[in-house]
Design a protein around this motif. Structure first.
Motif, PDB file in Angstrom:
ATOM      1  N   THR A 234      38.469  18.025  30.790  1.00 48.60           N
ATOM      2  CA  THR A 234      38.368  18.960  29.671  1.00 48.60           C
ATOM      3  C   THR A 234      39.743  19.545  29.357  1.00 48.60           C
ATOM      4  O   THR A 234      40.684  19.456  30.139  1.00 48.60           O
ATOM      5  N   GLY A 235      39.829  20.162  28.170  1.00 53.18           N
ATOM      6  CA  GLY A 235      41.128  20.593  27.676  1.00 53.18           C
ATOM      7  C   GLY A 235      41.620  21.903  28.249  1.00 53.18           C
ATOM      8  O   GLY A 235      42.695  21.979  28.836  1.00 53.18           O
ATOM      9  N   ASP A 236      40.843  22.968  28.101  1.00 49.38           N
ATOM     10  CA  ASP A 236      41.346  24.268  28.549  1.00 49.38           C
ATOM     11  C   ASP A 236      40.198  25.256  28.794  1.00 49.38           C
ATOM     12  O   ASP A 236      40.228  26.382  28.313  1.00 49.38           O
ATOM     13  N   LEU A 237      39.234  24.811  29.571  1.00 49.02           N
ATOM     14  CA  LEU A 237      38.155  25.730  29.945  1.00 49.02           C
ATOM     15  C   LEU A 237      38.625  26.744  30.976  1.00 49.02           C
ATOM     16  O   LEU A 237      38.103  27.856  31.061  1.00 49.02           O
ATOM     17  N   GLY A 238      39.594  26.359  31.804  1.00 54.95           N
ATOM     18  CA  GLY A 238      40.054  27.248  32.855  1.00 54.95           C
ATOM     19  C   GLY A 238      39.012  27.412  33.946  1.00 54.95           C
ATOM     20  O   GLY A 238      37.977  26.734  33.969  1.00 54.95           O
ATOM     21  N   TYR A 239      39.278  28.325  34.851  1.00 57.43           N
ATOM     22  CA  TYR A 239      38.404  28.506  36.011  1.00 57.43           C
ATOM     23  C   TYR A 239      37.038  29.054  35.615  1.00 57.43           C
ATOM     24  O   TYR A 239      36.015  28.647  36.165  1.00 57.43           O
ATOM     25  N   VAL A 240      37.012  29.967  34.656  1.00 57.64           N
ATOM     26  CA  VAL A 240      35.730  30.551  34.222  1.00 57.64           C
ATOM     27  C   VAL A 240      34.882  29.504  33.510  1.00 57.64           C
ATOM     28  O   VAL A 240      33.703  29.303  33.825  1.00 57.64           O
ATOM     29  N   GLY A 241      35.465  28.823  32.541  1.00 55.88           N
ATOM     30  CA  GLY A 241      34.719  27.829  31.791  1.00 55.88           C
ATOM     31  C   GLY A 241      34.287  26.645  32.625  1.00 55.88           C
ATOM     32  O   GLY A 241      33.226  26.054  32.381  1.00 55.88           O
ATOM     33  N   GLN A 242      35.092  26.275  33.619  1.00 52.44           N
ATOM     34  CA  GLN A 242      34.736  25.140  34.466  1.00 52.44           C
ATOM     35  C   GLN A 242      33.413  25.392  35.193  1.00 52.44           C
ATOM     36  O   GLN A 242      32.538  24.518  35.235  1.00 52.44           O
ATOM     37  N   GLU A 243      33.267  26.569  35.759  1.00 51.68           N
ATOM     38  CA  GLU A 243      32.024  26.892  36.471  1.00 51.68           C
ATOM     39  C   GLU A 243      30.820  26.825  35.537  1.00 51.68           C
ATOM     40  O   GLU A 243      29.761  26.308  35.900  1.00 51.68           O
ATOM     41  N   ILE A 244      30.978  27.353  34.342  1.00 49.18           N
ATOM     42  CA  ILE A 244      29.869  27.347  33.389  1.00 49.18           C
ATOM     43  C   ILE A 244      29.528  25.920  32.979  1.00 49.18           C
ATOM     44  O   ILE A 244      28.348  25.542  32.907  1.00 49.18           O
ATOM     45  N   LEU A 245      30.547  25.099  32.717  1.00 44.85           N
ATOM     46  CA  LEU A 245      30.314  23.703  32.338  1.00 44.85           C
ATOM     47  C   LEU A 245      29.543  22.959  33.414  1.00 44.85           C
ATOM     48  O   LEU A 245      28.562  22.256  33.115  1.00 44.85           O
ATOM     49  N   LEU A 246      29.953  23.100  34.661  1.00 47.97           N
ATOM     50  CA  LEU A 246      29.282  22.381  35.749  1.00 47.97           C
ATOM     51  C   LEU A 246      27.821  22.803  35.858  1.00 47.97           C
ATOM     52  O   LEU A 246      26.924  21.966  36.058  1.00 47.97           O
ATOM     53  N   ASP A 247      27.559  24.095  35.689  1.00 52.31           N
ATOM     54  CA  ASP A 247      26.177  24.591  35.764  1.00 52.31           C
ATOM     55  C   ASP A 247      25.340  24.068  34.592  1.00 52.31           C
ATOM     56  O   ASP A 247      24.177  23.665  34.781  1.00 52.31           O
ATOM     57  N   LEU A 248      25.913  24.082  33.388  1.00 55.27           N
ATOM     58  CA  LEU A 248      25.169  23.627  32.218  1.00 55.27           C
ATOM     59  C   LEU A 248      24.814  22.143  32.322  1.00 55.27           C
ATOM     60  O   LEU A 248      23.708  21.725  31.949  1.00 55.27           O
ATOM     61  N   LEU A 249      25.748  21.330  32.810  1.00 54.66           N
ATOM     62  CA  LEU A 249      25.467  19.900  32.940  1.00 54.66           C
ATOM     63  C   LEU A 249      24.457  19.617  34.041  1.00 54.66           C
ATOM     64  O   LEU A 249      23.647  18.689  33.926  1.00 54.66           O
ATOM     65  N   LYS A 250      24.476  20.418  35.099  1.00 55.12           N
ATOM     66  CA  LYS A 250      23.470  20.249  36.149  1.00 55.12           C
ATOM     67  C   LYS A 250      22.072  20.520  35.600  1.00 55.12           C
ATOM     68  O   LYS A 250      21.098  19.865  35.993  1.00 55.12           O
ATOM     69  N   GLU A 251      21.981  21.479  34.668  1.00 55.56           N
ATOM     70  CA  GLU A 251      20.695  21.756  34.031  1.00 55.56           C
ATOM     71  C   GLU A 251      20.202  20.558  33.225  1.00 55.56           C
ATOM     72  O   GLU A 251      19.001  20.391  33.015  1.00 55.56           O
ATOM     73  N   ARG A 252      21.132  19.721  32.751  1.00 56.44           N
ATOM     74  CA  ARG A 252      20.782  18.520  31.989  1.00 56.44           C
ATOM     75  C   ARG A 252      20.695  17.280  32.873  1.00 56.44           C
ATOM     76  O   ARG A 252      20.524  16.160  32.363  1.00 56.44           O
ATOM     77  N   GLY A 253      20.855  17.473  34.181  1.00 61.48           N
ATOM     78  CA  GLY A 253      20.647  16.366  35.112  1.00 61.48           C
ATOM     79  C   GLY A 253      21.889  15.617  35.539  1.00 61.48           C
ATOM     80  O   GLY A 253      21.784  14.552  36.157  1.00 61.48           O
ATOM     81  N   PHE A 254      23.081  16.151  35.232  1.00 60.84           N
ATOM     82  CA  PHE A 254      24.319  15.463  35.598  1.00 60.84           C
ATOM     83  C   PHE A 254      25.221  16.377  36.428  1.00 60.84           C
ATOM     84  O   PHE A 254      25.448  17.537  36.069  1.00 60.84           O
ATOM     85  N   ASP A 255      25.745  15.834  37.507  1.00 61.12           N
ATOM     86  CA  ASP A 255      26.696  16.552  38.353  1.00 61.12           C
ATOM     87  C   ASP A 255      28.054  15.867  38.211  1.00 61.12           C
ATOM     88  O   ASP A 255      28.251  14.745  38.684  1.00 61.12           O
ATOM     89  N   ILE A 256      28.998  16.540  37.540  1.00 57.45           N
ATOM     90  CA  ILE A 256      30.322  15.944  37.336  1.00 57.45           C
ATOM     91  C   ILE A 256      31.376  16.611  38.216  1.00 57.45           C
ATOM     92  O   ILE A 256      32.579  16.445  37.985  1.00 57.45           O
TER      93      ILE A 256
END
Length: 337
Positions: A234-256
């Motif tokens: 990703t471009g510039d989520l930073g530390y805060v956005g990274q955590e949110i992204l990982l959680d949101l994708l896990k809700e959709r069934g993907f662990d990146i």
């Protein structure tokens, strides 16, 4: 030949090659973890010999394109089109930076996702036979962005820990039909995603839902799993956005979590450089891609990556009128040749 894939993606029948990438950054970026990879590091004052922050940012674009052309071994007159953008009103950093190349341009605005947008459109142009050589370039500058979106530097306002530091940098890539060691095999065009967040000093949280949406759609459209990519960047989520992204994708069934990397996290040392949540700005993903990511693909250290620059679509006007901060993310699949 049919090139559309799924709902939002394109899989190129003739994948355009990335012939070169070049980057120029400021002193702070040069002192960070990626400092040794950048092509040029500017003077300490950030003006780069110019009279204003905006002129300094234009210099970033001019230098990045010039260096990328030299690396690709082509002259500026051989460029068919330049796709360019920045964060400033009416994209003045791009207009004044690119003007001297006397080349047709498309001015773009995708906030901090602009390098993904530029690479997407440039790759479509080459793949469609609309240009032998095209350039994709973006820039940002800490001081010009603060002036445009927040407070004058002399105000000395305090920044919350969720805030990111706008990267001073310009990155450019030259694309052509053949001859490179990396190629763009597909793109996933992002949608505007708005979760109603209004905190302009927490852009990682504002952009993470859009990053999730684009990454998820890319996996669906190409029928892939996260492990089919060496890195999902990703471009510039930073530390805060990274955590949110990982959680949101896990809700959709993907662990990146094993594949994920964020340019805003990589470009600064959080502990020693006082950049809080990380880096941001159009230049963040552009210089990290040109200086660090592309060489790894060219050397074959990574075989396939998903590059997803992210943008927060706000302005001074929308913010002051109480509007939310929507996000967008543009996905670009890059593979080793």
């Amino acid at each position: 030949m049919e090139q559309m894939a799924g709902k939002q993606s394109i899989q190129f029948a003739r994948a355009p090659h990335i012939l070169s990438g070049a980057s120029m950054v400021g002193k702070k970026e040069g002192e960070g973890p990626l400092g040794a990879y950048f092509d040029k590091i500017g003077e300490e004052d950030g003006f780069f010999g110019m009279n204003s922050w905006e002129e300094a940012e234009s210099t970033l674009q001019k230098e990045a394109v010039s260096m990328a052309l030299a690396k690709a071994g082509i002259e500026k007159w051989q460029l068919r089109t330049i796709y360019t953008g920045d964060l400033l009103a009416q994209s003045i950093a791009s207009s004044f930076g690119i003007m001297g190349f006397h080349t047709p341009i498309y001015g773009l605005y995708g906030a901090c996702s602009t390098m993904g947008e530029a690479l997407s459109l440039a790759s479509m142009a080459v793949a469609g036979g609309y240009g032998d050589y095209v350039a994709a370039v973006t820039s940002s500058h800490f001081a010009s962005a603060e002036k445009e979106f927040r407070f004058p530097l002399g105000y000395g306002n305090q920044r919350p820990l969720s805030a990111t530091w706008t990267v001073t940098g310009g990155g450019a890539c030259i694309l052509g039909e053949k001859g490179g060691k990396a190629r763009i095999t597909g793109i996933t065009t992002g949608k505007i995603v708005d979760y109603g967040l209004k905190d302009s000093l927490n852009m990682g949280a504002c952009m993470a839902p859009a990053a999730c949406d684009t990454i998820y759609q890319n996996l669906m459209d190409f029928n892939r799993m996260p492990e089919d990519y060496d890195k999902i960047i990703t471009g510039d989520l930073g530390y805060v956005g990274q955590e949110i992204l990982l959680d949101l994708l896990k809700e959709r069934g993907f662990d990146i979590s094993k594949q994920h990397m964020d340019c805003g996290i990589e470009i600064y040392d959080q502990k020693t450089q006082d950049t809080h949540a990380g880096g941001s700005g159009c230049g963040c993903s552009a210089v990290t891609f040109a200086a660090y990511i592309l060489p790894k693909l060219e050397k074959g250290e990574w075989k396939r990556i998903l590059f997803v620059p992210t943008g927060a679509l706000l302005s001074k006007v929308s913010y002051n009128e109480g509007k939310s901060v929507p996000g967008i993310a543009q996905g670009v699949v890059v593979e080793h040749c």
